[in-house]
Scaffold this motif. Structure first.
Motif, PDB file in Angstrom:
ATOM      1  N   LEU A 341      36.717  49.786  55.766  1.00  0.00           N
ATOM      2  CA  LEU A 341      37.845  49.612  54.854  1.00  0.00           C
ATOM      3  C   LEU A 341      38.729  50.855  54.791  1.00  0.00           C
ATOM      4  CD1 LEU A 341      36.050  47.755  51.908  1.00  0.00           C
ATOM      5  CD2 LEU A 341      37.446  46.788  53.713  1.00  0.00           C
ATOM      6  N   ASP A 342      38.164  52.003  55.184  1.00  0.00           N
ATOM      7  CA  ASP A 342      39.012  53.207  55.241  1.00  0.00           C
ATOM      8  C   ASP A 342      39.878  53.092  56.485  1.00  0.00           C
ATOM      9  OD1 ASP A 342      37.466  55.259  53.357  1.00  0.00           O
ATOM     10  OD2 ASP A 342      36.005  54.275  54.646  1.00  0.00           O
ATOM     11  N   THR A 351      34.762  64.917  46.723  1.00  0.00           N
ATOM     12  CA  THR A 351      34.382  64.090  45.571  1.00  0.00           C
ATOM     13  C   THR A 351      32.873  64.041  45.375  1.00  0.00           C
ATOM     14  OG1 THR A 351      36.307  62.728  46.056  1.00  0.00           O
ATOM     15  CG2 THR A 351      34.747  61.858  44.467  1.00  0.00           C
ATOM     16  N   SER A 356      32.425  60.332  52.676  1.00  0.00           N
ATOM     17  CA  SER A 356      32.011  58.952  52.365  1.00  0.00           C
ATOM     18  C   SER A 356      32.872  57.953  53.134  1.00  0.00           C
ATOM     19  CB  SER A 356      32.106  58.695  50.863  1.00  0.00           C
ATOM     20  OG  SER A 356      33.391  58.291  50.492  1.00  0.00           O
ATOM     21  N   ILE A 358      33.556  53.631  53.742  1.00  0.00           N
ATOM     22  CA  ILE A 358      33.350  52.369  53.032  1.00  0.00           C
ATOM     23  C   ILE A 358      33.573  51.191  53.986  1.00  0.00           C
ATOM     24  CG2 ILE A 358      35.687  52.292  52.074  1.00  0.00           C
ATOM     25  CD1 ILE A 358      33.985  51.463  49.429  1.00  0.00           C
ATOM     26  N   VAL A 401      33.670  48.265  38.830  1.00  0.00           N
ATOM     27  CA  VAL A 401      33.180  47.622  40.053  1.00  0.00           C
ATOM     28  C   VAL A 401      31.655  47.598  39.980  1.00  0.00           C
ATOM     29  CG1 VAL A 401      33.052  47.770  42.565  1.00  0.00           C
ATOM     30  CG2 VAL A 401      35.167  48.407  41.389  1.00  0.00           C
ATOM     31  N   ASP A 422      30.350  45.391  44.492  1.00  0.00           N
ATOM     32  CA  ASP A 422      31.215  44.212  44.687  1.00  0.00           C
ATOM     33  C   ASP A 422      32.313  44.551  45.673  1.00  0.00           C
ATOM     34  OD1 ASP A 422      30.039  42.304  43.170  1.00  0.00           O
ATOM     35  OD2 ASP A 422      31.338  42.536  41.417  1.00  0.00           O
ATOM     36  N   TYR A 423      32.685  43.533  46.433  1.00  0.00           N
ATOM     37  CA  TYR A 423      33.817  43.711  47.341  1.00  0.00           C
ATOM     38  C   TYR A 423      35.037  43.029  46.738  1.00  0.00           C
ATOM     39  CZ  TYR A 423      36.853  42.662  51.291  1.00  0.00           C
ATOM     40  OH  TYR A 423      37.943  42.527  52.116  1.00  0.00           O
ATOM     41  N   SER A 427      42.086  45.212  47.941  1.00  0.00           N
ATOM     42  CA  SER A 427      42.394  46.099  46.826  1.00  0.00           C
ATOM     43  C   SER A 427      42.887  47.442  47.367  1.00  0.00           C
ATOM     44  CB  SER A 427      41.173  46.287  45.941  1.00  0.00           C
ATOM     45  OG  SER A 427      40.079  46.686  46.714  1.00  0.00           O
ATOM     46  N   LYS A 428      43.583  48.132  46.512  1.00  0.00           N
ATOM     47  CA  LYS A 428      44.031  49.487  46.835  1.00  0.00           C
ATOM     48  C   LYS A 428      43.479  50.401  45.763  1.00  0.00           C
ATOM     49  CE  LYS A 428      48.618  47.655  47.574  1.00  0.00           C
ATOM     50  NZ  LYS A 428      50.006  47.865  47.162  1.00  0.00           N
ATOM     51  N   THR A 429      43.573  51.670  46.014  1.00  0.00           N
ATOM     52  CA  THR A 429      43.213  52.584  44.942  1.00  0.00           C
ATOM     53  C   THR A 429      44.489  52.931  44.163  1.00  0.00           C
ATOM     54  OG1 THR A 429      43.609  54.564  46.247  1.00  0.00           O
ATOM     55  CG2 THR A 429      41.412  53.582  46.395  1.00  0.00           C
ATOM     56  N   ARG A 440      47.588  53.428  54.687  1.00  0.00           N
ATOM     57  CA  ARG A 440      47.655  51.980  54.820  1.00  0.00           C
ATOM     58  C   ARG A 440      49.023  51.475  54.357  1.00  0.00           C
ATOM     59  NH1 ARG A 440      43.168  47.945  52.425  1.00  0.00           N
ATOM     60  NH2 ARG A 440      41.887  49.596  53.292  1.00  0.00           N
ATOM     61  N   LYS A 482      39.487  56.709  43.024  1.00  0.00           N
ATOM     62  CA  LYS A 482      38.262  55.979  42.720  1.00  0.00           C
ATOM     63  C   LYS A 482      38.479  54.938  41.620  1.00  0.00           C
ATOM     64  CE  LYS A 482      36.042  58.116  45.816  1.00  0.00           C
ATOM     65  NZ  LYS A 482      37.289  58.249  46.608  1.00  0.00           N
ATOM     66  N   LEU A 484      40.081  51.200  41.496  1.00  0.00           N
ATOM     67  CA  LEU A 484      40.577  50.139  42.378  1.00  0.00           C
ATOM     68  C   LEU A 484      41.595  49.265  41.649  1.00  0.00           C
ATOM     69  CD1 LEU A 484      37.723  48.412  44.385  1.00  0.00           C
ATOM     70  CD2 LEU A 484      39.429  50.041  45.174  1.00  0.00           C
ATOM     71  N   ASN A 494      35.714  52.542  40.055  1.00  0.00           N
ATOM     72  CA  ASN A 494      34.909  52.392  41.279  1.00  0.00           C
ATOM     73  C   ASN A 494      34.017  53.626  41.467  1.00  0.00           C
ATOM     74  OD1 ASN A 494      34.102  51.140  43.622  1.00  0.00           O
ATOM     75  ND2 ASN A 494      35.835  51.847  44.843  1.00  0.00           N
TER      76      ASN A 494
HETATM   77  N1  LIG Z   1      34.599  47.804  46.336  1.00  0.00           N
HETATM   78  C1  LIG Z   1      35.647  47.776  47.159  1.00  0.00           C
HETATM   79  N2  LIG Z   1      36.144  46.615  47.571  1.00  0.00           N
HETATM   80  C2  LIG Z   1      37.178  46.585  48.390  1.00  0.00           C
HETATM   81  N3  LIG Z   1      37.813  47.662  48.857  1.00  0.00           N
HETATM   82  C3  LIG Z   1      37.361  48.863  48.469  1.00  0.00           C
HETATM   83  C4  LIG Z   1      36.260  48.978  47.597  1.00  0.00           C
HETATM   84  N4  LIG Z   1      36.041  50.285  47.375  1.00  0.00           N
HETATM   85  C5  LIG Z   1      36.980  50.939  48.069  1.00  0.00           C
HETATM   86  N5  LIG Z   1      37.771  50.110  48.735  1.00  0.00           N
HETATM   87  C6  LIG Z   1      38.891  50.449  49.586  1.00  0.00           C
HETATM   88  O1  LIG Z   1      38.442  51.346  50.580  1.00  0.00           O
HETATM   89  C7  LIG Z   1      39.419  52.315  50.805  1.00  0.00           C
HETATM   90  C8  LIG Z   1      38.765  53.656  50.741  1.00  0.00           C
HETATM   91  O2  LIG Z   1      38.213  53.880  49.469  1.00  0.00           O
HETATM   92  P1  LIG Z   1      37.716  55.292  49.010  1.00  0.00           P
HETATM   93  O3  LIG Z   1      37.087  55.133  47.686  1.00  0.00           O
HETATM   94  O4  LIG Z   1      36.902  55.921  50.076  1.00  0.00           O
HETATM   95  O5  LIG Z   1      39.058  56.062  48.798  1.00  0.00           O
HETATM   96  P2  LIG Z   1      39.708  57.194  49.674  1.00  0.00           P
HETATM   97  O6  LIG Z   1      41.136  57.139  49.337  1.00  0.00           O
HETATM   98  O7  LIG Z   1      39.336  57.035  51.091  1.00  0.00           O
HETATM   99  O8  LIG Z   1      39.048  58.427  49.008  1.00  0.00           O
HETATM  100  P3  LIG Z   1      38.147  59.585  49.686  1.00  0.00           P
HETATM  101  O9  LIG Z   1      39.071  60.342  50.542  1.00  0.00           O
HETATM  102  O10 LIG Z   1      37.644  60.324  48.519  1.00  0.00           O
HETATM  103  O11 LIG Z   1      37.064  58.852  50.435  1.00  0.00           O
HETATM  104  C9  LIG Z   1      40.497  52.120  49.780  1.00  0.00           C
HETATM  105  O12 LIG Z   1      41.648  51.536  50.363  1.00  0.00           O
HETATM  106  C10 LIG Z   1      39.934  51.165  48.795  1.00  0.00           C
HETATM  107  O13 LIG Z   1      40.911  50.285  48.337  1.00  0.00           O
END
Ligand SMILES: Nc1ncnc2c1ncn2[C@@H]1O[C@H](COP(=O)(O)OP(=O)(O)OP(=O)(O)O)[C@@H](O)[C@H]1O
Length: 718
Positions: A341-342, A351, A356, A358, A401, A422-423, A427-429, A440, A482, A484, A494
């Motif tokens: 998803l990243d 953090t 990390s 995802i 979440v 949960d997925y 979603s965006k942050t 993105r 963090k 969502l 999240n």
């Molecule tokens: N539970 C989830 N369900 C769906 N999408 C998620 C979920 N958690 C995170 N995402 C998506 O994954 C992407 C990465 O999330 P993440 O929390 O790693 O943020 P980040 O911006 O990459 O922060 P960091 O740089 O700290 O990792 C984001 O676009 C987010 O919307």
């Protein structure tokens, strides 16, 4: 109440007993002007499908500018189209009838003086598949099936139509008995068919016999008949299937316990509920934000709004997305089909202390989709640490979440810690949404967040924090990346539980961590309000900027949160929520509106599932090649009518022979079938040699019994 509007809302015109006359041109030379309410108003606005239909809101008639319409729009005409119809002396070519005359066989008259009416409506032995009218005098002016010729009109004298008894009009050519040689398709008669209520008539004549009223017939100045009664479209005789007959509804139609339903206070009049339930009466449930008249509908009223449907479809597609040829592990514990998803390959460890990642993944246990957050290179030293996740499973809150599980894994060729949450598809942050981070969603200027939205975010986060704190936990990570955004203005906290595992040995108490949550909360709002991710470096400056854009109440709330670490005053999330109670009400009200809107959207779809089931049943019966070794099963008995009905619904053509693609017509017909209305329709065989007038009620009966026949246990064949 305006009776017209009442009718229109109920979607049944007052022209009983023929009931609904769906959209049909009324202003035609020689045609009776339909001053009644709009027929089938619920669907008549589907003008996208009916280019010739012009409907002016507020008017009660349809103006018609195109060629005469073929029957798709017409059921049984409510007015005699022309004096020639019903004139047995008429020997001219098939006359272009008024537009309201449905498709009819090419020839129904014989010069030998025989009545063209072929079958007694009450003939006991009637088998619909074997009924036939005379061999057609095929007239070259007759168009393709369903094509009403529009050639010059040829009137051979004026014949006053005299109402006759039905029995006169429905003489059976063969004394009411069936002759198999007459069968148009050579089909054997159906065995279990109850015909009496199906009428096979001369379409030019018999529909007149059933006219509920007579109006002056206009025909090129050749005179007309005096009306036998004045027609007032707004007066209707009570009829069970017309709106006028709907009357007060008294009991819950869906209750399986009529006694209980009748006793309920829900329906005002306990006089009895009508059966069958009139499914075709779509009740528009608010909120109403369309600028349309009460009786107007368009096709969108019957389906989910496009944007909502699109959003849901995109989410479904995102959820089901797979990534072939990926280098990711095929299996991570009980998860498979991983999709990252990243979109960024650059990960910092700021953090959590570990980079990390995802992924979306599907569980082999329950088939559902989850988000897996992987902390790369994490080594678990204390078993208790990972058990701390158990407490998070109890946090079930709409603003958090949900955390489901945590485990270590070597599937990524390293030692990783995996959190299962949960997925939330697509979603965006908050950082991606408002701070332009992540690639993105490409760079665009940060739009300032409105105060109302910021209050909305605050109340949601407060809601989530309350649930977390109430469970003796702390969010610990409250930052824009963090949180969502899972739907419009809808956010969730999240990445919970992660620091509890990673920093298990921390010396801080939960109370301290919870207070820190409040400070982080304040900083988060400050970041969002100022658009500056690094406010903590100069809080005073940030507050000053913040104060320029937002109300003192909002600023004070943020300051209160930022001061949560001050020892002299006990601050917790409950105190904060009490302080912003007025804002909670306004967010709550928005949520209620949203709820209403979704309910209303749901109502639009309410009947569609039923229509799908109806269509499925029709599909099971129509054109079935064989049933119990009978290859003609679907062509005989009531199945034959269902086949013709299918043609009536889907295969009609217009005056130019073009297919009529009219969703309104389809929905109207199917709903009336499901409701089993008393309205009659005119079915024509494909070879135009048979013509039947049936009510939807009869069709429904045949439909049900045909389908039930398919369900009965198979007979043992010896
Ligand atoms: N539970 C989830 N369900 C769906 N999408 C998620 C979920 N958690 C995170 N995402 C998506 O994954 C992407 C990465 O999330 P993440 O929390 O790693 O943020 P980040 O911006 O990459 O922060 P960091 O740089 O700290 O990792 C984001 O676009 C987010 O919307």
């Amino acid at each position: 109440m305006n009776p017209r509007r009442d009718f229109l809302l109920c979607r049944g015109p007052p022209m009983a007993p023929y009931g609904n006359i769906p959209v049909m041109p009324a202003v035609m030379p020689g045609a009776h002007r339909c001053d009644g309410p709009l027929p089938s108003p619920g669907l008549s606005e589907l003008s996208a499908f009916e280019p010739n239909i012009h409907h002016t809101p507020g008017e009660t008639h349809l103006s018609y500018h195109g060629p005469p319409l073929a029957p798709p729009y017409g059921s049984i005409p409510a007015t005699p189209a022309h004096p020639r119809h019903g004139n047995p002396l008429y020997r001219g070519p098939p006359v272009a009838p008024c537009s309201s005359i449905p498709v009819m066989p090419a020839s129904t008259h014989r010069d030998d003086g025989h009545s063209s009416t072929k079958l007694s409506a009450l003939a006991a032995e009637f088998h619909p598949a074997s009924t036939q009218i005379d061999p057609p005098h095929r007239n070259p002016s007759m168009g393709p099936r369903g094509h009403i010729p529009t050639g010059p009109r040829n009137y051979l004298g004026q014949h006053s139509w005299q109402p006759q008894s039905r029995s006169n009009y429905h003489r059976s050519r063969h004394g009411g008995t069936h002759h198999e040689s007459d069968a148009p398709h050579g089909y054997p008669p159906a065995l279990a068919w109850e015909p009496p209520r199906f009428h096979h008539r001369h379409p030019y004549i018999d529909h007149i016999a059933n006219m509920p009223y007579q109006s002056p017939l206009q025909s090129n100045g050749n005179g007309g008949m005096p009306p036998t009664s004045a027609f007032d479209p707004f007066i209707t005789t009570p009829n069970t299937m017309t709106p006028g007959g709907v009357g007060p509804v008294s009991a819950n139609p869906y209750s399986h316990d009529p006694a209980a339903a009748m006793g309920g206070a829900f329906f005002a009049n306990p006089a009895g509920f009508q059966q069958p339930v009139q499914y075709h009466l779509y009740a528009p449930i608010g909120p109403h934000n369309q600028n349309t008249m009460g009786y107007q509908r368009n096709v969108h009223d019957l389906f989910l709004p496009n944007d909502l449907r699109e959003e849901l479809q995109k989410k479904a597609a995102a959820t089901l997305q797979t990534l072939p040829n990926t280098q990711l592990p095929a299996q991570v514990d009980y998860f498979h089909s991983l999709v990252p998803l990243d979109l960024s390959h650059q990960k910092n460890a700021s953090t959590f202390g570990y980079p990390s990642w995802i992924y979306k993944a599907q569980s082999s246990k329950d088939g559902c989709f989850y988000a897996l957050r992987r902390l790369e290179g994490f080594r678990l030293t204390n078993e208790k640490a990972i058990r701390s996740v158990q407490a998070w499973k109890r946090v079930c809150n709409g603003s958090v979440v949900t955390v489901h599980d945590a485990f270590t894994s070597r599937s990524f060729q390293d030692s990783s810690l995996i959190f299962v949450t949960d997925y939330h598809p697509l979603s965006k942050t908050l950082a991606e949404q408002h701070l332009n981070t992540g690639n993105r969603y490409p760079a665009r200027p940060n739009a300032p967040i409105s105060e109302q939205l910021l209050w909305g975010y605050m109340t949601q986060i407060a809601n989530g924090l309350k649930a977390i704190h109430a469970n003796g936990l702390a969010a610990r990570v409250l930052e824009p990346s963090k949180i969502l955004v899972t739907a419009k203005s809808r956010i969730r906290i999240n990445a919970c539980a992660i620091l509890d595992v990673v920093q298990f040995d921390t010396q801080k108490t939960v109370a301290d961590l919870q207070r820190q949550d409040l400070v982080n909360f304040g900083q988060l709002i400050l970041i969002l309000g100022t658009g500056q991710p690094a406010v903590q470096h100069n809080l005073n400056k940030a507050l000053e900027v913040f104060g320029r854009s937002y109300s003192p109440q909002l600023k004070n709330s943020v300051m209160w949160l930022l001061g949560s670490l001050q020892k002299e005053q006990e601050r917790n999330i409950d105190t904060f929520i009490t302080g912003i109670s007025s804002q909670l009400m306004s967010t709550f009200d928005s949520a209620l509106h949203m709820d209403d809107q979704l309910n209303s959207d749901l109502c639009r779809e309410l009947e569609n599932g039923r229509l799908v089931r109806l269509l499925s049943k029709l599909g099971f019966v129509n054109e079935r090649p064989e049933y119990e070794l009978d290859q003609r099963w679907s062509e005989t008995g009531e199945r034959y009518f269902l086949k013709l009905f299918r043609d009536y619904v889907f295969h009609q053509v217009d005056a130019a022979g073009e297919p009529v693609v009219d969703l309104g017509h389809v929905l109207t017909c199917l709903n009336k079938l499901d409701a089993g209305t008393d309205e009659k329709i005119h079915l024509i065989s494909r070879d135009e040699q048979s013509s039947f007038i049936v009510t939807y009620k009869e069709l429904k009966k045949g439909f049900e019994s045909s389908f039930q026949a398919l369900l009965k246990p198979a007979r043992r064949m010896h």
